[in-house]
Design a protein around this motif. Structure first.
Motif, PDB file in Angstrom:
ATOM      1  N   PRO A   1      -6.512   7.583  -9.558  1.00 53.94           N
ATOM      2  CA  PRO A   1      -5.271   8.115  -8.990  1.00 53.94           C
ATOM      3  C   PRO A   1      -5.182   7.810  -7.494  1.00 53.94           C
ATOM      4  O   PRO A   1      -6.194   7.768  -6.796  1.00 53.94           O
ATOM      5  N   ALA A   2      -3.967   7.566  -7.026  1.00 53.00           N
ATOM      6  CA  ALA A   2      -3.766   7.295  -5.601  1.00 53.00           C
ATOM      7  C   ALA A   2      -4.104   8.534  -4.779  1.00 53.00           C
ATOM      8  O   ALA A   2      -3.927   9.665  -5.219  1.00 53.00           O
ATOM      9  N   ARG A   3      -4.602   8.324  -3.570  1.00 53.87           N
ATOM     10  CA  ARG A   3      -4.949   9.411  -2.673  1.00 53.87           C
ATOM     11  C   ARG A   3      -4.425   9.075  -1.290  1.00 53.87           C
ATOM     12  O   ARG A   3      -4.732   8.005  -0.748  1.00 53.87           O
ATOM     13  N   SER A   4      -3.662   9.970  -0.722  1.00 51.29           N
ATOM     14  CA  SER A   4      -3.074   9.708   0.586  1.00 51.29           C
ATOM     15  C   SER A   4      -4.173   9.492   1.623  1.00 51.29           C
ATOM     16  O   SER A   4      -5.134  10.250   1.702  1.00 51.29           O
ATOM     17  N   GLY A   5      -4.019   8.432   2.410  1.00 56.31           N
ATOM     18  CA  GLY A   5      -4.981   8.146   3.462  1.00 56.31           C
ATOM     19  C   GLY A   5      -6.148   7.298   3.022  1.00 56.31           C
ATOM     20  O   GLY A   5      -7.041   7.014   3.814  1.00 56.31           O
ATOM     21  N   VAL A   6      -6.164   6.864   1.741  1.00 57.05           N
ATOM     22  CA  VAL A   6      -7.261   6.041   1.223  1.00 57.05           C
ATOM     23  C   VAL A   6      -6.670   4.907   0.389  1.00 57.05           C
ATOM     24  O   VAL A   6      -5.830   5.136  -0.475  1.00 57.05           O
ATOM     25  N   VAL A   7      -7.093   3.680   0.656  1.00 50.26           N
ATOM     26  CA  VAL A   7      -6.705   2.558  -0.195  1.00 50.26           C
ATOM     27  C   VAL A   7      -7.963   1.764  -0.513  1.00 50.26           C
ATOM     28  O   VAL A   7      -8.781   1.485   0.358  1.00 50.26           O
TER      29      VAL A   7
ATOM     30  N   ALA B   1      -1.423   3.022   1.327  1.00 46.61           N
ATOM     31  CA  ALA B   1      -2.254   4.212   1.521  1.00 46.61           C
ATOM     32  C   ALA B   1      -1.545   5.311   2.296  1.00 46.61           C
ATOM     33  O   ALA B   1      -2.145   6.332   2.595  1.00 46.61           O
ATOM     34  N   GLY B   2      -0.284   5.087   2.628  1.00 49.07           N
ATOM     35  CA  GLY B   2       0.405   6.077   3.441  1.00 49.07           C
ATOM     36  C   GLY B   2      -0.132   6.143   4.854  1.00 49.07           C
ATOM     37  O   GLY B   2      -0.131   7.203   5.492  1.00 49.07           O
ATOM     38  N   LEU B   3      -0.607   5.004   5.370  1.00 47.88           N
ATOM     39  CA  LEU B   3      -1.159   4.948   6.720  1.00 47.88           C
ATOM     40  C   LEU B   3      -0.109   4.485   7.712  1.00 47.88           C
ATOM     41  O   LEU B   3       0.760   3.674   7.380  1.00 47.88           O
ATOM     42  N   ASP B   4      -0.216   4.985   8.924  1.00 44.94           N
ATOM     43  CA  ASP B   4       0.592   4.475  10.025  1.00 44.94           C
ATOM     44  C   ASP B   4      -0.109   3.231  10.578  1.00 44.94           C
ATOM     45  O   ASP B   4      -1.330   3.194  10.687  1.00 44.94           O
TER      46      ASP B   4
ATOM     47  N   ARG C   1      -0.435 -10.073   9.725  1.00 48.08           N
ATOM     48  CA  ARG C   1       0.487  -9.019  10.156  1.00 48.08           C
ATOM     49  C   ARG C   1       1.248  -8.404   8.984  1.00 48.08           C
ATOM     50  O   ARG C   1       1.319  -7.185   8.844  1.00 48.08           O
ATOM     51  N   GLU C   2       1.815  -9.253   8.128  1.00 48.13           N
ATOM     52  CA  GLU C   2       2.560  -8.723   6.983  1.00 48.13           C
ATOM     53  C   GLU C   2       1.625  -8.013   6.008  1.00 48.13           C
ATOM     54  O   GLU C   2       1.981  -6.984   5.440  1.00 48.13           O
ATOM     55  N   SER C   3       0.430  -8.561   5.838  1.00 48.33           N
ATOM     56  CA  SER C   3      -0.546  -7.924   4.950  1.00 48.33           C
ATOM     57  C   SER C   3      -0.924  -6.544   5.462  1.00 48.33           C
ATOM     58  O   SER C   3      -1.118  -5.606   4.678  1.00 48.33           O
ATOM     59  N   ALA C   4      -1.062  -6.404   6.774  1.00 48.92           N
ATOM     60  CA  ALA C   4      -1.410  -5.105   7.356  1.00 48.92           C
ATOM     61  C   ALA C   4      -0.354  -4.068   7.032  1.00 48.92           C
ATOM     62  O   ALA C   4      -0.669  -2.927   6.662  1.00 48.92           O
ATOM     63  N   ALA C   5       0.914  -4.448   7.149  1.00 48.67           N
ATOM     64  CA  ALA C   5       1.994  -3.510   6.857  1.00 48.67           C
ATOM     65  C   ALA C   5       1.982  -3.106   5.389  1.00 48.67           C
ATOM     66  O   ALA C   5       2.141  -1.929   5.051  1.00 48.67           O
ATOM     67  N   ASP C   6       1.767  -4.074   4.502  1.00 47.05           N
ATOM     68  CA  ASP C   6       1.761  -3.769   3.065  1.00 47.05           C
ATOM     69  C   ASP C   6       0.585  -2.881   2.691  1.00 47.05           C
ATOM     70  O   ASP C   6       0.722  -1.944   1.899  1.00 47.05           O
ATOM     71  N   LEU C   7      -0.598  -3.161   3.242  1.00 45.85           N
ATOM     72  CA  LEU C   7      -1.774  -2.368   2.909  1.00 45.85           C
ATOM     73  C   LEU C   7      -1.655  -0.959   3.466  1.00 45.85           C
ATOM     74  O   LEU C   7      -2.014   0.016   2.805  1.00 45.85           O
ATOM     75  N   ALA C   8      -1.136  -0.844   4.675  1.00 46.10           N
ATOM     76  CA  ALA C   8      -0.935   0.483   5.257  1.00 46.10           C
ATOM     77  C   ALA C   8       0.045   1.288   4.427  1.00 46.10           C
ATOM     78  O   ALA C   8      -0.152   2.485   4.187  1.00 46.10           O
TER      79      ALA C   8
ATOM     80  N   VAL D   1     -17.454  -2.031  -3.173  1.00 52.69           N
ATOM     81  CA  VAL D   1     -16.043  -1.674  -3.151  1.00 52.69           C
ATOM     82  C   VAL D   1     -15.725  -1.071  -1.800  1.00 52.69           C
ATOM     83  O   VAL D   1     -16.460  -0.224  -1.289  1.00 52.69           O
ATOM     84  N   ALA D   2     -14.626  -1.533  -1.198  1.00 53.70           N
ATOM     85  CA  ALA D   2     -14.248  -1.075   0.128  1.00 53.70           C
ATOM     86  C   ALA D   2     -13.120  -0.058   0.045  1.00 53.70           C
ATOM     87  O   ALA D   2     -12.229  -0.174  -0.794  1.00 53.70           O
ATOM     88  N   ALA D   3     -13.186   0.923   0.911  1.00 57.41           N
ATOM     89  CA  ALA D   3     -12.097   1.870   1.058  1.00 57.41           C
ATOM     90  C   ALA D   3     -11.637   1.841   2.505  1.00 57.41           C
ATOM     91  O   ALA D   3     -12.451   1.960   3.421  1.00 57.41           O
ATOM     92  N   VAL D   4     -10.343   1.633   2.703  1.00 54.68           N
ATOM     93  CA  VAL D   4      -9.753   1.755   4.037  1.00 54.68           C
ATOM     94  C   VAL D   4      -9.309   3.208   4.162  1.00 54.68           C
ATOM     95  O   VAL D   4      -8.470   3.674   3.386  1.00 54.68           O
ATOM     96  N   VAL D   5      -9.863   3.907   5.112  1.00 52.94           N
ATOM     97  CA  VAL D   5      -9.738   5.355   5.145  1.00 52.94           C
ATOM     98  C   VAL D   5      -9.183   5.831   6.483  1.00 52.94           C
ATOM     99  O   VAL D   5      -9.616   5.362   7.539  1.00 52.94           O
TER     100      VAL D   5
END
Length: 405
Positions: free
Chosen positions: A191-197, A165-168, A155-162, A205-209
């Motif tokens: 470079p960081a990209r909103s909506g992608v981590v 990436a600027g994810l809800d 649960r805490e990891s989900a919040a940090d990862l979101a 390599v995985a991208a959470v998108v």
């Protein structure tokens, strides 16, 4: 915010020379624009096109003392290796080399008066690289906990990862797996990209998108069929100036899930998709929804799946049948049992199709007029290439069978 690309361009402007930034293992991180009148050598070209240098070139540069240098130093030309003279500016943070700026300088015209400022640019880059690597290591750990751990523990990891990436937390998303040379070594400095981590997962390599990004890049890759890599890579922020690598890149998109708590589900789907993508020519994105029965590869161990869908008689048939007989069966099943369409696709007479199908029935004991037998054979020819070494007459779809419509 200043990025490594910005610092590389700033270094090029300061010295009026083409510039590349590489990590300590000589893997490319960033490079400046190249003017038509700039000097160039095969080493710079290879670094940009292949993202790294050869071992003999790395050894040669290390032999010039770059690892021990506290500031800029000139390296000579070597015509045998195709190297022109350069200025090397080590990027150090707390005494440790984080990378090297390389500036082509065949005539030795880079003014030493610029070296102090070049050193300050390199120090800024080293700091960014250090921070980026520590941040990426944290994201890798969060990703692993989410896809391997239980819901409550993650649960805490989900919040940090979101947050990274600027994810809800309740935003639909998908996991994209990318098999691309050198990407794992470069992802921390991107470079960081909103909506992608991004996260490094081992062999890919995985991208959470954000789901919308995936859909917008492919006209619906999250819910439709396969698509090309170009738009997807651009949406992920790795398509710029990397056309030479797109031809060897493979990618897969997992199913869209309602929120980041379900990340493990979309990751598993993407992993199956990448397994299939690696049997096909590069340039196609394999989506979860395009897998069909191949999605079964993700729900059981290979030996269990083989025992369930590839019975001994069918296994013997696949091991001994000629490729034209197996291909005829594959195409006939894909064409819903139409002998005329199968003959057209294979450019053979319909009687040839009937003759080959009769060989299938005799070898397997299955009656092709029965739906259940057709289903078992279809599952077997689809899945068998992924469950063991392909039989002589059988190739994974897209690698040798007749093209599908």
């Amino acid at each position: 915010m200043t990025t490594l690309d910005d610092l590389t361009e700033e270094m090029a402007r300061l010295t009026d020379a083409p510039c590349t930034l590489e990590d300590p293992e000589f893997r490319l991180i960033a490079f400046s624009d190249h003017r038509t009148d700039d000097a160039v050598d095969s080493i710079r070209q290879r670094s940009i096109l292949q993202r790294h240098s050869s071992e003999d070139v790395r050894a040669w540069f290390r032999g010039q003392g770059i690892e021990d240098s506290e500031g800029p130093l000139r390296t000579p030309a070597d015509t045998e290796l195709g190297i022109v003279a350069r200025l090397c500016v080590p990027a150090r943070h707390l005494g440790r080399v984080q990378g090297y700026f390389w500036l082509l300088d065949p005539d030795g015209r880079i003014d030493p008066a610029t070296w102090p400022e070049a050193g300050r640019i390199a120090e800024s880059a080293a700091h960014l690289l250090n921070v980026a690597e520590r941040r990426q290591a944290r994201r890798d750990a969060l990703f692993r906990e989410l896809v391997e751990g239980g819901r409550l523990a993650a649960r805490e990891s989900a919040a940090d990862l979101a947050d990274a990436a600027g994810l809800d937390l309740r935003e639909p998303l998908a996991c994209v797996l990318v098999d691309r040379p050198e990407l794992a070594d470069q992802v921390a400095s991107r470079p960081a990209r909103s909506g992608v981590v991004w996260a490094r997962t081992g062999d890919a390599v995985a991208a959470v998108v954000r789901a919308r990004l995936v859909a917008d890049s492919s006209g619906g890759a999250g819910s439709g069929g396969a698509t090309g890599t170009d738009a997807l890579l651009t949406a992920l922020g790795i398509g710029r100036r990397l056309d030479s690598l797109d031809s060897v890149t493979r990618a897969a998109v997992g199913p869209v899930v309602p929120d980041i708590d379900s990340l493990a589900t979309t990751f598993r789907g993407a992993r199956v998709g990448l397994r299939v993508a690696r049997t096909r020519p590069p340039g196609e994105v394999v989506t979860w929804s395009s897998l069909g029965p191949l999605a079964l590869l993700g729900v059981a161990r290979d030996d269990d799946l083989a025992a369930a869908v590839v019975e001994p008689a069918v296994q013997r048939f696949l091991a001994t049948a000629t490729s034209d007989v197996v291909t005829t069966l594959q195409v006939w099943l894909d064409e819903a049992g139409s002998a005329s369409r199968t003959a057209e696709r294979l450019s053979v007479h319909r009687q040839t199709v009937y003759h080959r199908l009769a060989q299938v029935e005799q070898a397997t004991g299955h009656d092709l007029s029965r739906g259940r037998d057709r289903l078992r054979l279809h599952l077997a020819v689809e899945l068998a290439p992924f469950l063991a070494e392909p039989a002589p007459g059988l190739t994974p779809p897209g690698r040798g069978a007749a093209p599908r419509r």
